[in-house]
Each structure stands twice: as C-alpha cells, then as structure tokens.
Design a protein around this motif. Structure first.
Motif, PDB file in Angstrom:
ATOM      1  N   GLY A  13       5.926   0.220   6.877  1.00 14.67           N
ATOM      2  CA  GLY A  13       6.782   1.206   6.211  1.00 14.67           C
ATOM      3  C   GLY A  13       6.428   2.627   6.602  1.00 14.67           C
ATOM      4  O   GLY A  13       6.507   3.549   5.787  1.00 14.67           O
ATOM      5  N   ALA A  15       7.856   4.720   8.682  1.00 13.71           N
ATOM      6  CA  ALA A  15       8.915   5.595   9.188  1.00 13.71           C
ATOM      7  C   ALA A  15       9.297   6.695   8.203  1.00 13.71           C
ATOM      8  O   ALA A  15      10.063   7.593   8.551  1.00 13.71           O
ATOM      9  N   ILE A  18       5.717   7.791   1.863  1.00 16.01           N
ATOM     10  CA  ILE A  18       4.263   7.625   1.720  1.00 16.01           C
ATOM     11  C   ILE A  18       3.671   7.076   3.029  1.00 16.01           C
ATOM     12  O   ILE A  18       2.589   7.481   3.450  1.00 16.01           O
ATOM     13  N   VAL A  64       8.866  -6.666   7.252  1.00 21.78           N
ATOM     14  CA  VAL A  64       7.725  -7.307   6.561  1.00 21.78           C
ATOM     15  C   VAL A  64       8.117  -8.591   5.836  1.00 21.78           C
ATOM     16  O   VAL A  64       7.251  -9.373   5.460  1.00 21.78           O
ATOM     17  N   ALA A  65       9.427  -8.797   5.638  1.00 18.81           N
ATOM     18  CA  ALA A  65       9.876 -10.035   4.989  1.00 18.81           C
ATOM     19  C   ALA A  65       9.875 -11.216   5.956  1.00 18.81           C
ATOM     20  O   ALA A  65      10.104 -12.352   5.542  1.00 18.81           O
ATOM     21  N   SER A 142       2.570  -0.030  -7.810  1.00 13.85           N
ATOM     22  CA  SER A 142       3.313   1.067  -8.433  1.00 13.85           C
ATOM     23  C   SER A 142       2.807   1.212  -9.856  1.00 13.85           C
ATOM     24  O   SER A 142       2.162   0.292 -10.385  1.00 13.85           O
ATOM     25  N   PRO A 187       1.285   4.397  -7.569  1.00 21.11           N
ATOM     26  CA  PRO A 187       1.861   5.742  -7.650  1.00 21.11           C
ATOM     27  C   PRO A 187       2.834   5.855  -8.823  1.00 21.11           C
ATOM     28  O   PRO A 187       3.531   4.897  -9.167  1.00 21.11           O
TER      29      PRO A 187
HETATM   30  N1  NAD Z   1       8.334   6.935  -4.213  1.00 21.62           N
HETATM   31  C1  NAD Z   1       7.846   6.504  -5.371  1.00 21.62           C
HETATM   32  O1  NAD Z   1       8.052   7.122  -6.434  1.00 21.62           O
HETATM   33  C2  NAD Z   1       7.001   5.259  -5.425  1.00 21.62           C
HETATM   34  C3  NAD Z   1       6.333   4.967  -6.616  1.00 21.62           C
HETATM   35  C4  NAD Z   1       5.562   3.823  -6.696  1.00 21.62           C
HETATM   36  C5  NAD Z   1       5.443   2.989  -5.590  1.00 21.62           C
HETATM   37  N2  NAD Z   1       6.103   3.303  -4.447  1.00 21.62           N
HETATM   38  C6  NAD Z   1       5.958   2.382  -3.321  1.00 21.62           C
HETATM   39  O2  NAD Z   1       5.531   3.090  -2.176  1.00 21.62           O
HETATM   40  C7  NAD Z   1       5.922   2.383  -1.005  1.00 21.62           C
HETATM   41  C8  NAD Z   1       6.551   3.343  -0.015  1.00 21.62           C
HETATM   42  O3  NAD Z   1       7.782   3.815  -0.541  1.00 21.62           O
HETATM   43  P1  NAD Z   1       8.304   5.326  -0.345  1.00 21.62           P
HETATM   44  O4  NAD Z   1       8.392   5.916  -1.687  1.00 21.62           O
HETATM   45  O5  NAD Z   1       7.544   6.016   0.711  1.00 21.62           O
HETATM   46  O6  NAD Z   1       9.822   5.020   0.104  1.00 21.62           O
HETATM   47  P2  NAD Z   1      10.637   5.349   1.439  1.00 21.62           P
HETATM   48  O7  NAD Z   1      11.990   4.725   1.227  1.00 21.62           O
HETATM   49  O8  NAD Z   1      10.585   6.803   1.750  1.00 21.62           O
HETATM   50  O9  NAD Z   1       9.828   4.545   2.559  1.00 21.62           O
HETATM   51  C9  NAD Z   1       9.802   3.142   2.575  1.00 21.62           C
HETATM   52  C10 NAD Z   1       9.716   2.676   4.040  1.00 21.62           C
HETATM   53  O10 NAD Z   1       9.691   1.231   4.033  1.00 21.62           O
HETATM   54  C11 NAD Z   1      10.557   0.786   5.072  1.00 21.62           C
HETATM   55  N3  NAD Z   1      11.034  -0.560   4.800  1.00 21.62           N
HETATM   56  C12 NAD Z   1      11.959  -0.954   3.886  1.00 21.62           C
HETATM   57  N4  NAD Z   1      12.171  -2.282   3.987  1.00 21.62           N
HETATM   58  C13 NAD Z   1      11.359  -2.732   4.977  1.00 21.62           C
HETATM   59  C14 NAD Z   1      11.137  -4.011   5.551  1.00 21.62           C
HETATM   60  N5  NAD Z   1      11.793  -5.091   5.113  1.00 21.62           N
HETATM   61  N6  NAD Z   1      10.224  -4.113   6.538  1.00 21.62           N
HETATM   62  C15 NAD Z   1       9.569  -3.020   7.000  1.00 21.62           C
HETATM   63  N7  NAD Z   1       9.759  -1.777   6.517  1.00 21.62           N
HETATM   64  C16 NAD Z   1      10.647  -1.645   5.509  1.00 21.62           C
HETATM   65  C17 NAD Z   1      11.703   1.789   5.094  1.00 21.62           C
HETATM   66  O11 NAD Z   1      12.412   1.757   6.322  1.00 21.62           O
HETATM   67  C18 NAD Z   1      10.953   3.099   4.863  1.00 21.62           C
HETATM   68  O12 NAD Z   1      10.539   3.678   6.078  1.00 21.62           O
HETATM   69  C19 NAD Z   1       6.858   1.269  -1.487  1.00 21.62           C
HETATM   70  O13 NAD Z   1       6.141   0.050  -1.552  1.00 21.62           O
HETATM   71  C20 NAD Z   1       7.251   1.721  -2.879  1.00 21.62           C
HETATM   72  O14 NAD Z   1       7.616   0.631  -3.704  1.00 21.62           O
HETATM   73  C21 NAD Z   1       6.879   4.412  -4.331  1.00 21.62           C
END
Ligand code: NAD
Length: 279
Positions: A13, A15, A18, A64-65, A142, A187
C-alpha cells in the motif's frame, strides 16, 4: 531494532497515504525499500520521492488479496535486495454499511484485503526475516480494531482480526525466543485518501459523494500521514507492541478500556438519532 540504516524494508500500500509516508520516513532512516501496491502510477511517484532521498528502491504491482502474488513478490524482494528485515502490512480499504445492508460478497472483499492481505504478507515474509537473523513485522490495524462503530462492521471485523493475529504472533515469537519483533498499529483519523477511495455498501442509501466524504473526513482527521509514519518508525525503534496514533486514538482506546460495554450503548444511541435524522 534501534538502528534502521542499511536494513531492507518492504511495505504494501505504498502508493498513497501512510504507506507512502512510511516509505519516505524509512528512506530518511537509510533503509533500502521494496514497495508494492495495486496503483502503479502512485507507486512510481513514491519511488521517485524515495530515490530523491537517496534510497535504493524496487517496486511491484501486487494485490495483497492475491496470496500467490504476495508470495511471488516476497521471493522477488530476496532476489532484488537479499532478505528483508522489516515488513509493513499497510494496504487497506474502507467500506461503509450496516451489517444488515452489507452483502457477504462485500464483506469478503474487505476481509480479503484488510485481513487476509496482512496474513499473506506476514506469512510470506516471516521466513526471510528469520533468515536475516533480525526483523520486525508491523501490521496496520486501526483504532477501529479496538472500538466498534455502527456502520463499520466489515472494517471493524478485519481490524479486530488483525490485532488478534498480530498480538498472538508477537507472544508466540517472544516465547520461541525469536529475534523478530511485532507491532500492531492503531491510527485514529489520518489525513489520507482512505475516505475518497472508500466504498459504500450497494444497498445503503446514497450518502455523500467521494469528494464530500474526503472533505468531511479531512476536517475531522487530526493527524498527517507524515506524523503517523514518524510514530510508526519510532515504535519500531523502541520495540513497542502497540502504537496508538493521534489524540483521538488515545481517547477512544481509553474509553473502550474504561467503559467496554457502556460505549456501545452510547454509540447505539447516536446511531439511532443519526437514523432518524436528528444528528
Ligand atoms: N487514514 C486513516 O484515518 C486510517 C486510520 C486507521 C487505519 N488506517 C489504515 O492505514 C492503512 C493505509 O491507509 P491510508 O489511510 O494510507 O489510505 P490510502 O487510501 O491513502 O492508501 C491505501 C493504499 O492501499 C492501496 N491498496 C488498496 N487496496 C489494495 C490491494 N488490494 N492491494 C494492494 N494495495 C492496495 C491503495 O492503492 C493505496 O495506495 C490501511 O490499512 C487503513 O485501513 C487508516
């Protein structure tokens, strides 16, 4: 793992959000990076930014799935960098909808990414971390892996499962005197693309547009992705089992511990008012 210089770090993830911020924080620590995501263009941009900070970087388009794809990527990482020392299982998606409205297909879609993706990444990389003789597994759960919130059943289930899986692994490796450490990350609201990319259950009434959801989430989220990444890297260096990110996560975690069932009564009341349009 106090000093990360020269270590090989893999992250899913990477791209966006986080994951990208983690890649850049790890580059600043002197890590080599093996980055993956489904979003190839975003991954290229992360590579460019990390290389500008002096890191050696490899990228791979990996869902990742897809268990076989994750396993193939882990082998590719060994060929490109030698064994990895750190794996950040970060890729994730969001899905809104009550459990009544979610179809089993929708639940499975989210679980495959947010739970099974973490399991595949952990299982694929653990043997090479062990071969390297030192390592750290970081699984992104989370605050919703600590506290349940109506309308987030799929996400709650996956993130609670990630926490259980990660905490169990941590104890088992410690009991086996393994040199591998494990961290579960929780987070609160982090300003990323997660709300914009979120899905809504097909049978939920149409709510906000993706842009409105993103704006409303960004107004509420307290923490930047860069600050989240710094907390995660700091947690790794200090060998912490659990990293809570943001004052919102610390508050909600405290409420859950002090009022483990009362919080549910309170959130159910809020959800009822929401349903009847009073919130
Ligand atoms: N942003 C928040 O408030 C928050 C809070 C708690 C937990 N999280 C967790 O943090 C992690 C990162 O999320 P983020 O907030 O940076 O979101 P984001 O959408 O900015 O980034 C998520 C990344 O995961 C990639 N992704 C999605 N499906 C995928 C797949 N099947 N295989 C590979 N890559 C895939 C997306 O392309 C994207 O680049 C996640 O696990 C999310 O659940 C986020």
């Amino acid at each position: 793992m106090r000093n990360l210089t020269g270590r090989v770090a893999a992250a899913t993830g990477a791209a966006s959000g986080i994951g990208r911020a983690l890649a850049l924080a790890l580059a600043a620590e002197g890590c080599e990076l093996a980055l993956s995501d489904v979003d190839e263009a975003g991954l290229e941009e992360t590579r460019r930014l990390a290389e500008a900070r002096g890191a050696k970087v490899s990228i791979a388009q990996v869902d990742v799935a897809d268990r076989e794809a994750v396993e193939a990527w882990a082998e590719q990482v060994v060929r490109a960098h030698g064994a990895a020392h750190l794996i950040f299982n970060n890729a994730g998606v969001a899905l809104s909808g009550t459990i009544s409205n979610l179809t089993v297909d929708e639940l499975e879609w989210l679980m495959r990414i947010n739970f099974w993706g973490v399991v595949y990444g952990t299982k694929a990389f653990l043997p090479q971390l062990e071969r390297a003789g030192a390592g750290h597994i970081v699984n992104i759960s989370s605050v919703f892996g600590l506290i349940a919130v109506p309308g987030n059943g799929a996400y709650n289930a996956a993130k609670f499962a990630v926490r259980g899986f990660t905490e169990c692994l941590s104890m088992e490796l410690e009991a086996a005197r393994s040199p591998i450490q494990v961290t579960s990350v929780h987070p609160g609201g982090i300003r990323t693309q997660i709300a914009r990319n979120a899905r809504l259950a097909r049978s939920e009434p149409e709510g906000m547009s993706a842009e409105e959801r993103h704006d409303s989430f960004t107004n509420m989220a307290r923490t930047t992705a860069d600050a989240a990444a710094r907390s995660i890297v700091d947690g790794v260096k200090r060998g912490k089992r659990r990293v809570l990110i943001g004052s919102d996560a610390r508050l909600l975690s405290g409420i859950q511990r002090i009022f483990p069932t009362l919080y549910q009564t309170a959130l159910a009341r809020i959800a009822r008012r929401w349903e009847s349009g009073r919130v």
